[in-house]
Scaffold this motif. Structure first.
Motif, PDB file in Angstrom:
ATOM      1  N   ARG A  27      15.424   1.552  15.710  1.00  0.00           N
ATOM      2  CA  ARG A  27      14.928   2.462  14.666  1.00  0.00           C
ATOM      3  C   ARG A  27      15.984   2.754  13.609  1.00  0.00           C
ATOM      4  NH1 ARG A  27      11.239   7.138  17.559  1.00  0.00           N
ATOM      5  NH2 ARG A  27       9.681   5.751  18.501  1.00  0.00           N
ATOM      6  N   VAL A  28      17.226   2.973  14.015  1.00  0.00           N
ATOM      7  CA  VAL A  28      18.246   3.270  13.002  1.00  0.00           C
ATOM      8  C   VAL A  28      18.585   2.013  12.198  1.00  0.00           C
ATOM      9  CG1 VAL A  28      19.171   5.303  14.183  1.00  0.00           C
ATOM     10  CG2 VAL A  28      20.237   3.082  14.572  1.00  0.00           C
ATOM     11  N   ARG A  29      18.540   0.868  12.824  1.00  0.00           N
ATOM     12  CA  ARG A  29      18.740  -0.391  12.088  1.00  0.00           C
ATOM     13  C   ARG A  29      17.633  -0.528  11.042  1.00  0.00           C
ATOM     14  NH1 ARG A  29      18.205  -3.859  16.042  1.00  0.00           N
ATOM     15  NH2 ARG A  29      20.383  -3.820  16.632  1.00  0.00           N
ATOM     16  N   ASP A  30      16.386  -0.268  11.432  1.00  0.00           N
ATOM     17  CA  ASP A  30      15.261  -0.350  10.500  1.00  0.00           C
ATOM     18  C   ASP A  30      15.386   0.663   9.369  1.00  0.00           C
ATOM     19  OD1 ASP A  30      14.233  -2.388  12.063  1.00  0.00           O
ATOM     20  OD2 ASP A  30      12.672  -1.146  12.982  1.00  0.00           O
ATOM     21  N   ALA A  31      16.090   1.769   9.617  1.00  0.00           N
ATOM     22  CA  ALA A  31      16.301   2.797   8.588  1.00  0.00           C
ATOM     23  C   ALA A  31      17.475   2.458   7.674  1.00  0.00           C
ATOM     24  CB  ALA A  31      16.518   4.161   9.248  1.00  0.00           C
ATOM     25  N   GLY A  32      18.142   1.314   7.923  1.00  0.00           N
ATOM     26  CA  GLY A  32      19.221   0.875   7.055  1.00  0.00           C
ATOM     27  C   GLY A  32      20.620   1.253   7.505  1.00  0.00           C
ATOM     28  N   VAL A  33      20.749   1.816   8.706  1.00  0.00           N
ATOM     29  CA  VAL A  33      22.072   2.163   9.227  1.00  0.00           C
ATOM     30  C   VAL A  33      22.775   0.877   9.655  1.00  0.00           C
ATOM     31  CG1 VAL A  33      23.308   3.412  11.049  1.00  0.00           C
ATOM     32  CG2 VAL A  33      21.323   4.462   9.937  1.00  0.00           C
ATOM     33  N   THR A  70      19.232   4.193  28.754  1.00  0.00           N
ATOM     34  CA  THR A  70      19.425   2.853  28.222  1.00  0.00           C
ATOM     35  C   THR A  70      18.186   2.391  27.466  1.00  0.00           C
ATOM     36  OG1 THR A  70      21.003   2.296  29.955  1.00  0.00           O
ATOM     37  CG2 THR A  70      19.936   0.449  28.816  1.00  0.00           C
ATOM     38  N   ALA A  71      17.008   2.584  28.051  1.00  0.00           N
ATOM     39  CA  ALA A  71      15.763   2.176  27.390  1.00  0.00           C
ATOM     40  C   ALA A  71      15.584   2.916  26.067  1.00  0.00           C
ATOM     41  CB  ALA A  71      14.569   2.429  28.312  1.00  0.00           C
ATOM     42  N   ALA A  72      15.787   4.218  26.093  1.00  0.00           N
ATOM     43  CA  ALA A  72      15.592   5.019  24.884  1.00  0.00           C
ATOM     44  C   ALA A  72      16.658   4.719  23.838  1.00  0.00           C
ATOM     45  CB  ALA A  72      15.589   6.503  25.240  1.00  0.00           C
ATOM     46  N   ALA A  73      17.883   4.494  24.257  1.00  0.00           N
ATOM     47  CA  ALA A  73      18.957   4.194  23.310  1.00  0.00           C
ATOM     48  C   ALA A  73      18.726   2.842  22.637  1.00  0.00           C
ATOM     49  CB  ALA A  73      20.318   4.228  24.010  1.00  0.00           C
ATOM     50  N   ARG A  74      18.188   1.877  23.355  1.00  0.00           N
ATOM     51  CA  ARG A  74      17.873   0.586  22.732  1.00  0.00           C
ATOM     52  C   ARG A  74      16.809   0.756  21.646  1.00  0.00           C
ATOM     53  NH1 ARG A  74      18.109  -3.238  28.121  1.00  0.00           N
ATOM     54  NH2 ARG A  74      20.383  -3.367  28.165  1.00  0.00           N
ATOM     55  N   THR A  75      15.800   1.580  21.923  1.00  0.00           N
ATOM     56  CA  THR A  75      14.789   1.878  20.907  1.00  0.00           C
ATOM     57  C   THR A  75      15.424   2.601  19.726  1.00  0.00           C
ATOM     58  OG1 THR A  75      13.039   1.974  22.569  1.00  0.00           O
ATOM     59  CG2 THR A  75      12.596   3.069  20.466  1.00  0.00           C
ATOM     60  N   PHE A 110      16.867  13.995  25.720  1.00  0.00           N
ATOM     61  CA  PHE A 110      16.816  13.504  24.343  1.00  0.00           C
ATOM     62  C   PHE A 110      17.760  12.337  24.167  1.00  0.00           C
ATOM     63  CE2 PHE A 110      19.958  17.106  23.516  1.00  0.00           C
ATOM     64  CZ  PHE A 110      21.056  16.333  23.187  1.00  0.00           C
ATOM     65  N   THR A 111      17.464  11.520  23.192  1.00  0.00           N
ATOM     66  CA  THR A 111      18.366  10.488  22.700  1.00  0.00           C
ATOM     67  C   THR A 111      18.024  10.225  21.250  1.00  0.00           C
ATOM     68  OG1 THR A 111      19.435   8.371  23.164  1.00  0.00           O
ATOM     69  CG2 THR A 111      17.052   8.417  23.290  1.00  0.00           C
ATOM     70  N   GLY A 112      18.961   9.698  20.546  1.00  0.00           N
ATOM     71  CA  GLY A 112      18.712   9.389  19.149  1.00  0.00           C
ATOM     72  C   GLY A 112      20.006   9.326  18.393  1.00  0.00           C
ATOM     73  N   ALA A 113      19.903   9.500  17.095  1.00  0.00           N
ATOM     74  CA  ALA A 113      21.063   9.406  16.229  1.00  0.00           C
ATOM     75  C   ALA A 113      20.961  10.471  15.150  1.00  0.00           C
ATOM     76  CB  ALA A 113      21.143   8.014  15.608  1.00  0.00           C
ATOM     77  N   GLN A 114      22.127  10.895  14.703  1.00  0.00           N
ATOM     78  CA  GLN A 114      22.197  11.888  13.639  1.00  0.00           C
ATOM     79  C   GLN A 114      23.550  11.759  12.954  1.00  0.00           C
ATOM     80  OE1 GLN A 114      22.171  15.906  15.163  1.00  0.00           O
ATOM     81  NE2 GLN A 114      23.761  15.503  16.640  1.00  0.00           N
ATOM     82  N   PRO A 115      23.662  12.291  11.732  1.00  0.00           N
ATOM     83  CA  PRO A 115      24.985  12.334  11.123  1.00  0.00           C
ATOM     84  C   PRO A 115      25.925  13.150  12.013  1.00  0.00           C
ATOM     85  CG  PRO A 115      23.283  12.816   9.509  1.00  0.00           C
ATOM     86  CD  PRO A 115      22.616  12.808  10.859  1.00  0.00           C
ATOM     87  N   ARG A 132      26.244  -1.106  28.190  1.00  0.00           N
ATOM     88  CA  ARG A 132      24.940  -1.778  28.219  1.00  0.00           C
ATOM     89  C   ARG A 132      24.388  -1.983  26.812  1.00  0.00           C
ATOM     90  NH1 ARG A 132      24.590   1.211  33.024  1.00  0.00           N
ATOM     91  NH2 ARG A 132      23.478   2.961  32.098  1.00  0.00           N
ATOM     92  N   LEU A 133      24.769  -1.111  25.886  1.00  0.00           N
ATOM     93  CA  LEU A 133      24.316  -1.241  24.498  1.00  0.00           C
ATOM     94  C   LEU A 133      25.166  -2.231  23.701  1.00  0.00           C
ATOM     95  CD1 LEU A 133      23.622   2.506  23.645  1.00  0.00           C
ATOM     96  CD2 LEU A 133      21.958   0.739  24.299  1.00  0.00           C
ATOM     97  N   GLY A 134      26.278  -2.686  24.291  1.00  0.00           N
ATOM     98  CA  GLY A 134      27.152  -3.630  23.603  1.00  0.00           C
ATOM     99  C   GLY A 134      28.155  -2.972  22.678  1.00  0.00           C
ATOM    100  N   MET A 135      28.418  -1.690  22.873  1.00  0.00           N
ATOM    101  CA  MET A 135      29.365  -0.969  22.022  1.00  0.00           C
ATOM    102  C   MET A 135      30.796  -1.282  22.452  1.00  0.00           C
ATOM    103  SD  MET A 135      27.443   2.711  21.594  1.00  0.00           S
ATOM    104  CE  MET A 135      28.047   3.029  19.917  1.00  0.00           C
TER     105      MET A 135
END
Length: 171
Positions: A120-126, A111-116, A77-82, A146-149
């Motif tokens: 998606r979170v940017r598009d959701a307003g994060v 890396t591929a999934a985290a970039r997606t 899994f990958t993604g974002a959550q509070p 790799r994500l630039g963090m």
């Protein structure tokens, strides 16, 4: 060939009830769980986690998604959550995270999934995301790079007393 062209095809889907079984199986390897308590959780934990992620997606437009390879196999899994821990960390903020079955390490899936995920979170307003990483977890630290963090903070993990890093990326 650019680095992103070399990344594997990976799709993200809202976790299904069946994904609880896939995650339980994928994360049974002690190496996978080294920085997540050392051992796999009970199936019921993954059942609750996948249900919670379905709610997060419905409420926020993002969650910890199941990563699916080109053959349709769940690989992690990958993604974002509070941020889920009120006792420490970026309380009230959005965390990006990932976990991958051992047999899929080193192939670029995260890396591929985290970039997606970032798109998606940017598009959701994060506006910014955090990544909380054990300071010894070189693989995850490499993904944050790799994500630039940027490293924003070093802290002590409350349960293990190990050093942790909080990375930050403004979207």
């Amino acid at each position: 060939m650019t680095q992103s062209a070399a990344l594997p095809a990976v799709a993200l889907r809202v976790p299904t009830e069946e994904d609880a079984f896939a995650w339980h199986r994928l994360f049974a390897d002690p190496e996978v769980m080294e920085f997540h308590g050392g051992k796999n959780a009970e199936l019921s934990v993954y059942e609750e986690l996948t249900a919670r992620q379905r709610r997060h997606d419905a409420e926020h437009g993002f969650c910890l998604w199941t990563m699916v390879d080109a053959e349709g196999t769940a690989v992690g899994f990958t993604g974002a959550q509070p941020w889920p821990h009120p006792e420490f960390g970026p309380v009230g903020e959005i965390e990006i995270g990932w976990r991958l079955g051992r047999q899929y390490w080193g192939k670029g899936y995260v890396t591929a999934a985290a970039r997606t995920t970032l798109e998606r979170v940017r598009d959701a307003g994060v506006e910014q995301v955090h990544a909380m990483v054990n300071a010894r977890n070189e693989r995850s630290i490499a993904v944050t790079r790799r994500l630039g963090m940027d490293l924003a903070e070093t802290f002590v993990l409350p349960k293990s007393q190990e050093r942790g890093h909080r990375y930050l990326l403004t979207l």
